[in-house]
Design an enzyme around this catalytic site. Structure first.
Site, PDB file in Angstrom:
ATOM      1  N   SER A   1      10.896  60.907   7.426  1.00  0.00           N
ATOM      2  CA  SER A   1      10.588  60.048   6.285  1.00  0.00           C
ATOM      3  C   SER A   1       9.087  59.845   6.164  1.00  0.00           C
ATOM      4  O   SER A   1       8.369  59.778   7.173  1.00  0.00           O
ATOM      5  CB  SER A   1      11.265  58.696   6.514  1.00  0.00           C
ATOM      6  OG  SER A   1      10.712  57.722   5.664  1.00  0.00           O
TER       7      SER A   1
ATOM      8  N   TYR B   1      13.404  51.077  11.853  1.00  0.00           N
ATOM      9  CA  TYR B   1      13.925  52.291  11.210  1.00  0.00           C
ATOM     10  C   TYR B   1      12.837  53.373  11.199  1.00  0.00           C
ATOM     11  O   TYR B   1      13.057  54.516  11.613  1.00  0.00           O
ATOM     12  CB  TYR B   1      14.377  51.988   9.769  1.00  0.00           C
ATOM     13  CG  TYR B   1      14.520  53.229   8.936  1.00  0.00           C
ATOM     14  CD1 TYR B   1      15.613  54.065   9.082  1.00  0.00           C
ATOM     15  CD2 TYR B   1      13.513  53.608   8.032  1.00  0.00           C
ATOM     16  CE1 TYR B   1      15.726  55.234   8.350  1.00  0.00           C
ATOM     17  CE2 TYR B   1      13.614  54.776   7.297  1.00  0.00           C
ATOM     18  CZ  TYR B   1      14.720  55.584   7.458  1.00  0.00           C
ATOM     19  OH  TYR B   1      14.812  56.738   6.737  1.00  0.00           O
TER      20      TYR B   1
ATOM     21  N   LYS C   1      12.362  57.245  13.256  1.00  0.00           N
ATOM     22  CA  LYS C   1      12.008  58.556  12.674  1.00  0.00           C
ATOM     23  C   LYS C   1      10.810  59.143  13.427  1.00  0.00           C
ATOM     24  O   LYS C   1      10.806  60.325  13.782  1.00  0.00           O
ATOM     25  CB  LYS C   1      11.701  58.416  11.177  1.00  0.00           C
ATOM     26  CG  LYS C   1      12.913  58.037  10.341  1.00  0.00           C
ATOM     27  CD  LYS C   1      13.959  59.143  10.344  1.00  0.00           C
ATOM     28  CE  LYS C   1      15.199  58.781   9.570  1.00  0.00           C
ATOM     29  NZ  LYS C   1      16.291  59.748   9.712  1.00  0.00           N
TER      30      LYS C   1
END
Ligand code: UDP
Length: 335
Positions: free
Chosen positions: A124, A148, A152
């Site tokens: 991302s 989150y 990644k």
């Protein structure tokens, strides 16, 4: 190629499976339907008129992954499965780190053990943090503002180190900008659980009357109209980016931004949605959302030069396709 797609019933996974099947690849989907529905599998069959295999697997469970690799011969893995709600990752960090990072480790380990040397990872643009735009693949990454994003960044490091130790392995880290839109058939698209966190799903729920109005998080950023700027990418273009990355993948680590290279403000997106679909989207301006950055957009030149891929679909296409899916879904209430 026979490709294992984890999270293949999810938003980006399902669109990628459609593109892989369209290119006559053999596909095995694994999903645990944590954040998706088995009906998506029927929709993929309806769109493509092609067959694929499916296994109910939790990719954070190593035994299940070993069994899967024991019983199949894969040429490549595309790993989408993971928790993805930014806000929830702040309240449940341990679940996010456990689920998202261990699944990447287990899958990479299985690839090494079973000689599968192509691995495409769903990363991302959040890994860039609050860098200067446009974001380029070789920039030093800044801390992200939530667990989150960290999962990644950590998964990327796990895979890069795996490549250093196993030079036959080829890993493609795809940094997505803001995926929106839906398949033009209206049969698959994004189905948020609960109150949508992201802008486009929120707009489409206002359009369908499920929510009264949109809250625009801040109009005092240093942008053209003061609202946040993002690089929206149609999910079908994004899905095609995965096929291109896979077909060009050789040994080593390869990082690509998948974005359009263009920034669009919140109000520009709202106005496009209103114009294209002829629906009014009432909104209020409220204070900034914690953790948001002002501007994010890609330098998309590396993917164009090396993968021969670039976005083709416009903001208007994204608004039209999002609404086609959402209005069908609301009428049928079945996906
Ligand atoms: N945004 C907004 N209202 C919402 C959701 C998002 O104004 O209900 C804004 C947000 O502040 C950002 C842009 O829309 O500027 C895109 O937000 P999204 O959550 O979709 O993506 P991300 O911030 O993760 O890039």
């Amino acid at each position: 190629m026979h490709i294992l797609v984890t999270g293949g019933a999810g938003f980006i996974g399902s669109h990628t499976v459609v593109e892989l099947l369209n290119q006559d690849h053999e596909v095995t989907i694994v999903d645990n339907f944590y954040n998706s529905s088995p009906k998506v599998l029927d929709a993929i069959k309806e769109i493509t008129q092609k067959q694929f295999r499916f296994h109910l697997v939790d990719v954070s469970n190593q035994e299940q992954i070993i069994e899967l690799f024991e019983n199949n011969e894969f040429d490549a893995v595309i790993h989408f499965a993971g928790y993805k709600a930014v806000g929830e990752s702040v309240s449940k960090p341990l679940s996010y780190y456990f689920n998202n990072v261990t699944s990447t480790i287990h899958l990479a380990q299985a690839c090494v053990d079973y000689g599968v040397n192509k691995f495409v990872f769903s990363s991302s643009a959040t890994v860039y943090g609050d860098n200067n735009v446009p974001f380029k693949e070789d920039m030093e990454l800044l801390p992200t503002t939530n667990p989150y994003g960290e999962t990644k960044a950590m998964s990327e490091r796990v895979l890069m180190d795996a490549v250093k130790a196993h030079p036959d392995l080829g890993v493609s880290l795809l940094r997505y900008f803001n995926p929106v839109g839906a398949h033009p058939s209206g049969l698959i698209g994004e189905v948020p659980t609960g109150v949508p966190n992201n802008l486009m799903p929120y707009i489409s729920q206002v359009a369908s009357g499920q929510r009264e109005k949109l809250f625009v998080f801040g109009n005092d950023y240093e942008t053209t109209d003061g609202t946040g700027v993002r690089d929206y990418i149609h999910v079908v273009d994004l899905a095609k980016g995965h096929v291109a990355a896979l077909e060009h993948l050789n040994a080593g680590t390869h990082i690509y931004n998948l974005g359009s290279g263009k920034g669009t403000s919140v109000l520009e997106l709202v106005h496009s949605f209103e114009k294209v679909n002829d629906i009014k989207i009432p909104y209020d301006i409220v204070k900034r959302r914690d953790g948001d950055i002002a501007i994010s957009y890609a330098d998309a030149s590396k993917a164009k030069n090396e993968l021969d891929w670039e976005t083709k679909l416009t903001i208007d296409d994204m608004c039209e396709d999002t609404w086609r899916f959402e209005s069908k879904r609301v009428t049928k209430r079945d996906i």
